[in-house]
Design a protein around this motif. Structure first.
Motif, PDB file in Angstrom:
ATOM      1  N   PRO A 266      45.785  -1.165 -33.435  1.00 20.69           N
ATOM      2  CA  PRO A 266      47.223  -1.075 -33.694  1.00 20.69           C
ATOM      3  C   PRO A 266      47.829   0.123 -32.954  1.00 20.69           C
ATOM      4  O   PRO A 266      47.304   1.237 -33.007  1.00 20.69           O
ATOM      5  CB  PRO A 266      47.304  -0.877 -35.219  1.00 20.69           C
ATOM      6  CG  PRO A 266      46.017  -1.433 -35.736  1.00 20.69           C
ATOM      7  CD  PRO A 266      44.994  -1.140 -34.680  1.00 20.69           C
ATOM      8  N   LEU A 267      48.921  -0.128 -32.251  1.00 23.80           N
ATOM      9  CA  LEU A 267      49.540   0.923 -31.448  1.00 23.80           C
ATOM     10  C   LEU A 267      50.287   1.897 -32.354  1.00 23.80           C
ATOM     11  O   LEU A 267      51.241   1.518 -33.038  1.00 23.80           O
ATOM     12  CB  LEU A 267      50.489   0.300 -30.423  1.00 23.80           C
ATOM     13  CG  LEU A 267      51.159   1.261 -29.448  1.00 23.80           C
ATOM     14  CD1 LEU A 267      50.131   2.032 -28.632  1.00 23.80           C
ATOM     15  CD2 LEU A 267      52.112   0.503 -28.515  1.00 23.80           C
TER      16      LEU A 267
ATOM     17  N   ALA B 188      56.752  -2.375 -28.539  1.00 24.02           N
ATOM     18  CA  ALA B 188      55.960  -1.543 -29.449  1.00 24.02           C
ATOM     19  C   ALA B 188      56.557  -1.545 -30.853  1.00 24.02           C
ATOM     20  O   ALA B 188      55.833  -1.656 -31.850  1.00 24.02           O
ATOM     21  CB  ALA B 188      55.882  -0.118 -28.908  1.00 24.02           C
ATOM     22  N   ALA B 189      57.883  -1.430 -30.940  1.00 25.11           N
ATOM     23  CA  ALA B 189      58.536  -1.380 -32.244  1.00 25.11           C
ATOM     24  C   ALA B 189      58.356  -2.677 -33.022  1.00 25.11           C
ATOM     25  O   ALA B 189      58.267  -2.665 -34.254  1.00 25.11           O
ATOM     26  CB  ALA B 189      60.019  -1.067 -32.073  1.00 25.11           C
TER      27      ALA B 189
ATOM     28  N   VAL C 274      57.224  -1.646 -36.638  1.00 23.26           N
ATOM     29  CA  VAL C 274      58.150  -1.767 -37.768  1.00 23.26           C
ATOM     30  C   VAL C 274      57.503  -2.455 -38.972  1.00 23.26           C
ATOM     31  O   VAL C 274      57.618  -1.959 -40.106  1.00 23.26           O
ATOM     32  CB  VAL C 274      59.448  -2.467 -37.324  1.00 23.26           C
ATOM     33  CG1 VAL C 274      60.253  -2.936 -38.534  1.00 23.26           C
ATOM     34  CG2 VAL C 274      60.303  -1.517 -36.471  1.00 23.26           C
ATOM     35  N   PRO C 275      56.805  -3.588 -38.805  1.00 24.96           N
ATOM     36  CA  PRO C 275      56.176  -4.209 -39.982  1.00 24.96           C
ATOM     37  C   PRO C 275      55.132  -3.317 -40.651  1.00 24.96           C
ATOM     38  O   PRO C 275      54.884  -3.446 -41.856  1.00 24.96           O
ATOM     39  CB  PRO C 275      55.534  -5.478 -39.413  1.00 24.96           C
ATOM     40  CG  PRO C 275      56.292  -5.772 -38.169  1.00 24.96           C
ATOM     41  CD  PRO C 275      56.641  -4.424 -37.604  1.00 24.96           C
ATOM     42  N   ARG C 276      54.499  -2.405 -39.865  1.00 28.36           N
ATOM     43  CA  ARG C 276      53.493  -1.498 -40.439  1.00 28.36           C
ATOM     44  C   ARG C 276      54.126  -0.279 -41.091  1.00 28.36           C
ATOM     45  O   ARG C 276      53.456   0.473 -41.800  1.00 28.36           O
ATOM     46  CB  ARG C 276      52.510  -1.058 -39.348  1.00 28.36           C
ATOM     47  CG  ARG C 276      51.630  -2.182 -38.812  1.00 28.36           C
ATOM     48  CD  ARG C 276      50.455  -1.645 -38.001  1.00 28.36           C
ATOM     49  NE  ARG C 276      50.846  -1.114 -36.700  1.00 28.36           N
ATOM     50  CZ  ARG C 276      50.775  -1.799 -35.558  1.00 28.36           C
ATOM     51  NH1 ARG C 276      50.368  -3.066 -35.572  1.00 28.36           N
ATOM     52  NH2 ARG C 276      51.117  -1.244 -34.420  1.00 28.36           N
TER      53      ARG C 276
ATOM     54  N   SER D 185      64.550   4.063 -40.259  1.00 26.77           N
ATOM     55  CA  SER D 185      64.456   3.614 -41.654  1.00 26.77           C
ATOM     56  C   SER D 185      63.193   2.795 -41.901  1.00 26.77           C
ATOM     57  O   SER D 185      62.806   2.581 -43.059  1.00 26.77           O
ATOM     58  CB  SER D 185      65.692   2.785 -42.022  1.00 26.77           C
ATOM     59  OG  SER D 185      65.781   1.617 -41.213  1.00 26.77           O
ATOM     60  N   SER D 186      62.547   2.345 -40.839  1.00 25.32           N
ATOM     61  CA  SER D 186      61.287   1.602 -40.954  1.00 25.32           C
ATOM     62  C   SER D 186      60.071   2.497 -40.787  1.00 25.32           C
ATOM     63  O   SER D 186      58.942   2.003 -40.658  1.00 25.32           O
ATOM     64  CB  SER D 186      61.242   0.476 -39.907  1.00 25.32           C
ATOM     65  OG  SER D 186      62.275  -0.459 -40.139  1.00 25.32           O
ATOM     66  N   GLY D 187      60.275   3.806 -40.758  1.00 24.56           N
ATOM     67  CA  GLY D 187      59.162   4.740 -40.700  1.00 24.56           C
ATOM     68  C   GLY D 187      58.781   5.212 -39.321  1.00 24.56           C
ATOM     69  O   GLY D 187      57.772   5.904 -39.157  1.00 24.56           O
TER      70      GLY D 187
END
Length: 256
Positions: free
Chosen positions: A88-89, A130-131, A135-137, A180-182
Motif C-alpha cells: 500500500p502506497l 495515489a489519493a 483516501v479509503p485507507r 478530511s480523509s486523513g
C-alpha cells in the motif's frame, strides 16, 4: 531513530528519481526505513539507479517502475503496480520536472505545454491516482517538489515559473479536498541546488556570483539539504502540517 521520523514498514514512490534531487530524496526515505519505488521514463537509466541504490539496502527495499507521469492512464497503472507488487502506497513525492529556457516572445507553445505537463499536470495525475488508494485507507502523505520560482520569477523560464506557482496552489487544493480523509499534502520549495543538472550554472562565474550574493547563506544548496524536510513531511512528526510550502533556499526569498 526517533519513532516520530521512522518510516519502517512504509512504501514510498518518488517520481523522476533515477538521478538528481529525486534520487537523493528517494535515498533519504530509504535511509529512514521506507521501501522506495524509483520512477522515470528512461528504463535503462532507471534500472541502473535501482541497482546502484539497492546495493546499499536489504533485498526488496529498493524497487523501480518506469511510467510516464504526464499520461493519466500511465499514472494510474504506475500507482496500481506499486500497490500490487510492493505494498500500500503511504508516501508519494511528486518530483518529476523539467526546465526550458527561452524568452517568452520566442517560446513555442509546444514547449510551454511540455513544461506545464511535466512539472504541474503530472503531480495532479499521479497525486490523484495515489489519493484514490489513500483516501479509503484514511492515511497518506503527498509531498510536491516546488521551487523558489513558486514566489519569484526570472527571465526566460516563464513555463517553469507558471508550473511551480500552480503546484503550490495545487498543494492547497489537494489539502482542501483530501485532508478530511486523513491525508497530509505539503510541498517544499528548494532554492538553487547544486546537482549534475545545474553544474553548468555553477560553472558560470557571473551566475554563480549572483547566486552567492543573492542568498544570505552565501552558498548553493545541496540535495542533502532537502532530505531532512522531506523525511519530516513523510513521517508522523508532521501529522498536523497540511497545505504548506516550505522554502529551503538559504534565505533567498526573505531578502531584497
Amino acid at each position: 531513530m526517533n519513532p516520530l521520523f521512522d518510516l519502517a514498514g512504509r512504501t514510498a514512490l518518488v517520481t523522476g528519481s533515477s538521478r538528481g534531487i529525486g534520487n537523493a530524496l528517494a535515498r533519504a526515505l530509504a535511509e529512514a526505513g521506507a521501501t522506495v519505488v524509483l520512477n522515470g521514463v528512461n528504463a535503462e537509466r532507471l534500472d541502473a539507479a535501482e541497482a546502484s541504490m539497492a546495493a546499499d539496502f536489504a533485498a526488496g527495499r529498493i524497487r523501480s517502475c518506469a511510467f510516464d507521469v504526464t499520461r493519466d492512464a500511465d499514472a494510474g497503472r504506475g500507482v496500481a503496480w506499486v500497490e500490487e507488487n510492493v505494498g500500500p502506497l503511504d508516501i508519494l513525492v511528486n518530483n518529476a520536472g523539467i526546465q526550458h529556457r527561452v524568452p517568452m516572445l520566442d517560446l513555442d507553445v509546444e514547449d510551454w505545454e511540455r513544461v506545464i505537463s511535466t512539472d504541474l499536470t503530472s503531480a495532479f495525475l499521479v497525486g490523484r491516482a495515489a489519493a484514490r488508494a489513500m483516501v479509503p485507507r484514511g492515511r497518506g502523505k503527498i509531498i510536491n517538489i516546488c521551487s523558489v520560482q513558486a514566489d519569484l520569477a526570472r527571465p526566460t523560464i516563464a513555463p517553469y515559473v507558471a508550473a511551480k506557482g500552480g503546484l503550490r496552489n495545487l498543494t492547497r487544493a489537494m489539502t482542501a479536498e483530501w485532508a478530511s480523509s486523513g491525508l497530509q499534502i505539503n510541498a517544499i520549495a528548494p532554492g538553487y541546488i547544486h546537482t549534475e543538472m545545474t553544474q553548468n550554472l555553477v560553472d558560470d562565474e557571473q551566475f554563480n556570483s549572483w547566486i552567492l550574493g543573492r542568498t544570505p547563506a552565501r552558498r548553493w544548496g545541496t540535495p542533502q539539504d532537502l532530505a531532512g524536510p522531506v523525511v519530516w513531511l513523510a513521517s508522523d512528526g508532521s501529522g498536523f502540517v497540511n497545505g504548506q510550502t516550505i522554502f529551503i533556499d538559504g534565505g533567498m526569498t526573505v531578502v531584497v
